[in-house]
Design a protein around this motif. Structure first.
Motif, PDB file in Angstrom:
ATOM      1  N   ALA A   5      -7.592  -4.531  -4.794  1.00 34.05           N
ATOM      2  CA  ALA A   5      -6.373  -4.148  -4.098  1.00 34.05           C
ATOM      3  C   ALA A   5      -5.789  -2.893  -4.726  1.00 34.05           C
ATOM      4  O   ALA A   5      -5.874  -2.699  -5.943  1.00 34.05           O
ATOM      5  N   SER A   6      -5.185  -2.071  -3.891  1.00 31.82           N
ATOM      6  CA  SER A   6      -4.561  -0.845  -4.376  1.00 31.82           C
ATOM      7  C   SER A   6      -3.438  -0.433  -3.447  1.00 31.82           C
ATOM      8  O   SER A   6      -3.298  -0.966  -2.338  1.00 31.82           O
ATOM      9  N   GLY A   7      -2.636   0.531  -3.897  1.00 34.00           N
ATOM     10  CA  GLY A   7      -1.619   1.114  -3.039  1.00 34.00           C
ATOM     11  C   GLY A   7      -0.191   0.720  -3.341  1.00 34.00           C
ATOM     12  O   GLY A   7       0.731   1.195  -2.677  1.00 34.00           O
ATOM     13  N   GLY A   8       0.013  -0.142  -4.310  1.00 37.35           N
ATOM     14  CA  GLY A   8       1.375  -0.555  -4.625  1.00 37.35           C
ATOM     15  C   GLY A   8       2.186   0.577  -5.228  1.00 37.35           C
ATOM     16  O   GLY A   8       1.659   1.639  -5.567  1.00 37.35           O
ATOM     17  N   GLY A   9       3.476   0.334  -5.358  1.00 36.56           N
ATOM     18  CA  GLY A   9       4.336   1.346  -5.949  1.00 36.56           C
ATOM     19  C   GLY A   9       5.792   0.976  -5.831  1.00 36.56           C
ATOM     20  O   GLY A   9       6.144  -0.138  -5.416  1.00 36.56           O
ATOM     21  N   LEU A  10       6.641   1.928  -6.186  1.00 37.12           N
ATOM     22  CA  LEU A  10       8.097   1.771  -6.115  1.00 37.12           C
ATOM     23  C   LEU A  10       8.614   2.561  -4.922  1.00 37.12           C
ATOM     24  O   LEU A  10       8.380   3.775  -4.825  1.00 37.12           O
ATOM     25  N   VAL A  11       9.291   1.872  -4.010  1.00 38.11           N
ATOM     26  CA  VAL A  11       9.835   2.521  -2.824  1.00 38.11           C
ATOM     27  C   VAL A  11      11.280   2.061  -2.638  1.00 38.11           C
ATOM     28  O   VAL A  11      11.734   1.117  -3.287  1.00 38.11           O
ATOM     29  N   GLN A  12      11.958   2.712  -1.717  1.00 36.00           N
ATOM     30  CA  GLN A  12      13.323   2.329  -1.395  1.00 36.00           C
ATOM     31  C   GLN A  12      13.341   1.440  -0.157  1.00 36.00           C
ATOM     32  O   GLN A  12      12.415   1.466   0.663  1.00 36.00           O
ATOM     33  N   ALA A  13      14.394   0.677  -0.034  1.00 37.48           N
ATOM     34  CA  ALA A  13      14.554  -0.172   1.145  1.00 37.48           C
ATOM     35  C   ALA A  13      14.477   0.672   2.416  1.00 37.48           C
ATOM     36  O   ALA A  13      15.059   1.761   2.479  1.00 37.48           O
ATOM     37  N   GLY A  14      13.726   0.170   3.376  1.00 40.45           N
ATOM     38  CA  GLY A  14      13.524   0.886   4.624  1.00 40.45           C
ATOM     39  C   GLY A  14      12.271   1.725   4.664  1.00 40.45           C
ATOM     40  O   GLY A  14      11.843   2.153   5.745  1.00 40.45           O
ATOM     41  N   ASP A  15      11.685   1.972   3.510  1.00 36.86           N
ATOM     42  CA  ASP A  15      10.463   2.776   3.437  1.00 36.86           C
ATOM     43  C   ASP A  15       9.255   1.969   3.900  1.00 36.86           C
ATOM     44  O   ASP A  15       9.321   0.749   4.119  1.00 36.86           O
ATOM     45  N   SER A  16       8.133   2.670   3.997  1.00 36.40           N
ATOM     46  CA  SER A  16       6.850   2.046   4.324  1.00 36.40           C
ATOM     47  C   SER A  16       5.867   2.261   3.187  1.00 36.40           C
ATOM     48  O   SER A  16       5.987   3.211   2.410  1.00 36.40           O
ATOM     49  N   LEU A  17       4.899   1.380   3.131  1.00 36.99           N
ATOM     50  CA  LEU A  17       3.870   1.451   2.102  1.00 36.99           C
ATOM     51  C   LEU A  17       2.614   0.796   2.648  1.00 36.99           C
ATOM     52  O   LEU A  17       2.697  -0.209   3.350  1.00 36.99           O
ATOM     53  N   ARG A  18       1.466   1.370   2.343  1.00 42.04           N
ATOM     54  CA  ARG A  18       0.210   0.781   2.814  1.00 42.04           C
ATOM     55  C   ARG A  18      -0.636   0.338   1.624  1.00 42.04           C
ATOM     56  O   ARG A  18      -0.952   1.134   0.742  1.00 42.04           O
ATOM     57  N   LEU A  19      -0.980  -0.922   1.629  1.00 43.71           N
ATOM     58  CA  LEU A  19      -1.890  -1.473   0.638  1.00 43.71           C
ATOM     59  C   LEU A  19      -3.296  -1.526   1.218  1.00 43.71           C
ATOM     60  O   LEU A  19      -3.472  -1.676   2.428  1.00 43.71           O
ATOM     61  N   SER A  20      -4.276  -1.415   0.340  1.00 38.25           N
ATOM     62  CA  SER A  20      -5.665  -1.506   0.751  1.00 38.25           C
ATOM     63  C   SER A  20      -6.380  -2.549  -0.076  1.00 38.25           C
ATOM     64  O   SER A  20      -6.042  -2.778  -1.239  1.00 38.25           O
ATOM     65  N   CYS A  21      -7.377  -3.158   0.544  1.00 38.98           N
ATOM     66  CA  CYS A  21      -8.202  -4.158  -0.136  1.00 38.98           C
ATOM     67  C   CYS A  21      -9.649  -3.828   0.167  1.00 38.98           C
ATOM     68  O   CYS A  21     -10.104  -4.008   1.296  1.00 38.98           O
ATOM     69  N   ALA A  22     -10.364  -3.339  -0.833  1.00 38.70           N
ATOM     70  CA  ALA A  22     -11.772  -3.003  -0.670  1.00 38.70           C
ATOM     71  C   ALA A  22     -12.615  -4.203  -1.046  1.00 38.70           C
ATOM     72  O   ALA A  22     -12.440  -4.774  -2.126  1.00 38.70           O
ATOM     73  N   ALA A  23     -13.527  -4.571  -0.167  1.00 39.43           N
ATOM     74  CA  ALA A  23     -14.352  -5.758  -0.372  1.00 39.43           C
ATOM     75  C   ALA A  23     -15.806  -5.358  -0.570  1.00 39.43           C
ATOM     76  O   ALA A  23     -16.286  -4.389   0.011  1.00 39.43           O
ATOM     77  N   SER A  24     -16.492  -6.125  -1.376  1.00 42.59           N
ATOM     78  CA  SER A  24     -17.916  -5.873  -1.606  1.00 42.59           C
ATOM     79  C   SER A  24     -18.577  -7.157  -2.043  1.00 42.59           C
ATOM     80  O   SER A  24     -17.917  -8.140  -2.393  1.00 42.59           O
ATOM     81  N   GLY A  25     -19.893  -7.143  -2.024  1.00 44.68           N
ATOM     82  CA  GLY A  25     -20.623  -8.251  -2.624  1.00 44.68           C
ATOM     83  C   GLY A  25     -21.475  -9.075  -1.688  1.00 44.68           C
ATOM     84  O   GLY A  25     -22.475  -9.639  -2.106  1.00 44.68           O
ATOM     85  N   ARG A  26     -21.044  -9.176  -0.437  1.00 44.04           N
ATOM     86  CA  ARG A  26     -21.839  -9.969   0.494  1.00 44.04           C
ATOM     87  C   ARG A  26     -21.416  -9.669   1.924  1.00 44.04           C
ATOM     88  O   ARG A  26     -20.420  -8.994   2.158  1.00 44.04           O
ATOM     89  N   ASP A  27     -22.174 -10.225   2.847  1.00 46.76           N
ATOM     90  CA  ASP A  27     -21.843 -10.103   4.256  1.00 46.76           C
ATOM     91  C   ASP A  27     -20.513 -10.804   4.525  1.00 46.76           C
ATOM     92  O   ASP A  27     -20.362 -11.997   4.248  1.00 46.76           O
ATOM     93  N   LEU A  28     -19.581 -10.061   5.068  1.00 53.21           N
ATOM     94  CA  LEU A  28     -18.236 -10.593   5.242  1.00 53.21           C
ATOM     95  C   LEU A  28     -17.980 -11.140   6.645  1.00 53.21           C
ATOM     96  O   LEU A  28     -16.857 -11.562   6.938  1.00 53.21           O
ATOM     97  N   SER A  29     -18.980 -11.163   7.482  1.00 59.87           N
ATOM     98  CA  SER A  29     -18.751 -11.495   8.887  1.00 59.87           C
ATOM     99  C   SER A  29     -18.204 -12.908   9.082  1.00 59.87           C
ATOM    100  O   SER A  29     -17.559 -13.187  10.081  1.00 59.87           O
ATOM    101  N   ASN A  30     -18.435 -13.800   8.135  1.00 62.36           N
ATOM    102  CA  ASN A  30     -17.941 -15.163   8.251  1.00 62.36           C
ATOM    103  C   ASN A  30     -16.719 -15.408   7.358  1.00 62.36           C
ATOM    104  O   ASN A  30     -16.390 -16.552   7.054  1.00 62.36           O
ATOM    105  N   TYR A  31     -16.060 -14.329   6.973  1.00 61.30           N
ATOM    106  CA  TYR A  31     -14.934 -14.451   6.063  1.00 61.30           C
ATOM    107  C   TYR A  31     -13.634 -14.028   6.708  1.00 61.30           C
ATOM    108  O   TYR A  31     -13.596 -13.313   7.706  1.00 61.30           O
TER     109      TYR A  31
END
Length: 123
Positions: A5-31
């Motif tokens: 996971a990445s993308g966290g931070g300090l923001v002010q109320a009303g702001d936007s923020l996008r987090l990302s989750c990079a996955a690896s290791g196996r076929d994710l189609s059933n997850y």
């Protein structure tokens, strides 16, 4: 499944923020990829979930209409776009992977976890 996971931070109320989750290791189609958060002194709570393949995206009532989960299958990445942030959204945010059909709204239903990323919303 390994998650980062990445993308966290300090923001002010009303702001936007996008987090990302990079996955690896196996076929994710059933997850399912879930997002959870944990504030100090609180239990880990469900934020939302998205199946890796076709299926419904679900959100907690507390974030519905403000948060949006999307996936980029080509990059094996899931995003959590958080808008209209409030101080009560302050928490460590985690992404998790679980088997479809079992991984729904509770942390114990998920098998693999990312390391968490801190989101702090100031008033």
């Amino acid at each position: 499944v390994q998650l980062q996971a990445s993308g966290g931070g300090l923001v002010q109320a009303g702001d936007s923020l996008r987090l990302s989750c990079a996955a690896s290791g196996r076929d994710l189609s059933n997850y399912v990829i879930g997002w959870f958060r944990q504030a100090p002194g609180n239990e880990r709570e469900f934020v939302g979930r998205i199946p890796w393949s076709l299926g419904s995206i679900n959100y907690a009532d507390s974030v519905k209409g403000r948060f949006t989960i999307s996936r980029d299958n080509a990059k094996d990445t899931v995003h959590l776009l958080m808008s209209s942030l409030k101080p009560e959204d302050t928490a460590v945010y985690y992404c998790a992977a679980g088997v479809r059909g079992r991984a729904n709204y509770y942390a114990h239903e998920y098998d693999s976890w990312g390391q968490g990323t801190q989101v702090t919303v100031s008033s």
